[in-house]
Enzyme design. Sequence first.
Site, mmCIF file in Angstrom:
data_model
loop_
_atom_site.group_PDB
_atom_site.id
_atom_site.type_symbol
_atom_site.label_atom_id
_atom_site.label_comp_id
_atom_site.label_asym_id
_atom_site.label_seq_id
_atom_site.Cartn_x
_atom_site.Cartn_y
_atom_site.Cartn_z
ATOM 1 N N LEU A 1 0.892 -1.164 0.000
ATOM 2 C CA LEU A 1 0.000 0.000 0.000
ATOM 3 C C LEU A 1 0.923 1.204 0.000
ATOM 4 O O LEU A 1 1.836 1.270 0.822
ATOM 5 C CB LEU A 1 -0.855 0.052 1.268
ATOM 6 C CG LEU A 1 -2.166 -0.697 1.306
ATOM 7 C CD1 LEU A 1 -2.814 -0.537 2.685
ATOM 8 C CD2 LEU A 1 -3.113 -0.219 0.236
ATOM 9 N N ASP A 2 0.694 2.152 -0.913
ATOM 10 C CA ASP A 2 1.574 3.313 -0.922
ATOM 11 C C ASP A 2 1.404 4.100 0.375
ATOM 12 O O ASP A 2 0.437 3.909 1.117
ATOM 13 C CB ASP A 2 1.353 4.176 -2.169
ATOM 14 C CG ASP A 2 -0.026 4.778 -2.252
ATOM 15 O OD1 ASP A 2 -0.373 5.598 -1.389
ATOM 16 O OD2 ASP A 2 -0.759 4.445 -3.200
ATOM 17 N N ALA A 3 2.339 4.967 0.653
ATOM 18 C CA ALA A 3 2.340 5.698 1.921
ATOM 19 C C ALA A 3 1.074 6.516 2.120
ATOM 20 O O ALA A 3 0.600 6.686 3.242
ATOM 21 C CB ALA A 3 3.572 6.600 2.018
ATOM 22 N N ASP A 4 0.492 7.016 1.032
ATOM 23 C CA ASP A 4 -0.708 7.849 1.123
ATOM 24 C C ASP A 4 -1.995 7.043 1.223
ATOM 25 O O ASP A 4 -3.072 7.620 1.303
ATOM 26 C CB ASP A 4 -0.783 8.789 -0.079
ATOM 27 C CG ASP A 4 0.348 9.801 -0.074
ATOM 28 O OD1 ASP A 4 0.869 10.107 1.011
ATOM 29 O OD2 ASP A 4 0.700 10.288 -1.161
#
Length: 187
Positions: A40-43
């Site tokens: 999951l990307d950081a955002d």
Amino acid sequence: MRLIALNKPFGTICQFSPHETRPSLAAHVDVPGVYPAGRLDADSEGLLLLTDDGNLQTRIAEPRHKLLKRYWAQVEGEARDDALRALERGVDLGDYVTQPCRARRIDAPAHLWDRTPPIRYRASIPTSWIEVEIAEGKNRQVRRMTAAVGLPTLRLVRVSIGALDVFTLGLAPGEWRDVDPRAPWRA
């Protein structure tokens, strides 16, 4: 074989090694030898599975195994039927065309935790919520898909992977627990 379900908080990167500006998974999970099964990307926030077994990691993350991942996306603008149908058919992102998926409008989730920091509120631009289910999971795929149909994502939460659901598991952001390695495939 170990499988851990984590509710990854917004801003956390999907690696255990230290990062200069963001917290890593090590800030939430102090278990040696486990690695993310997918990313999951950081955002983005929500359900992330970690395992110490390479075969299990592949079965969870690889699209050929067709394990559905369900996301709730708060998008900029009103989610129109034509945009949802375009998502469902598959979207040409330039470097690849996404596989068909499921997409529908949903009400703003009342039981969703607050995000820190909250998304930027703009009174003149409406937002709406959609649910997207995909079996792929390429880099920033849901964000790229929604942007391609004119609905930029403001907030993205992965709610479930297969039969595992972050709310059924009762995980607040940053919390984790061991789950049965067979659990993602149970109906």
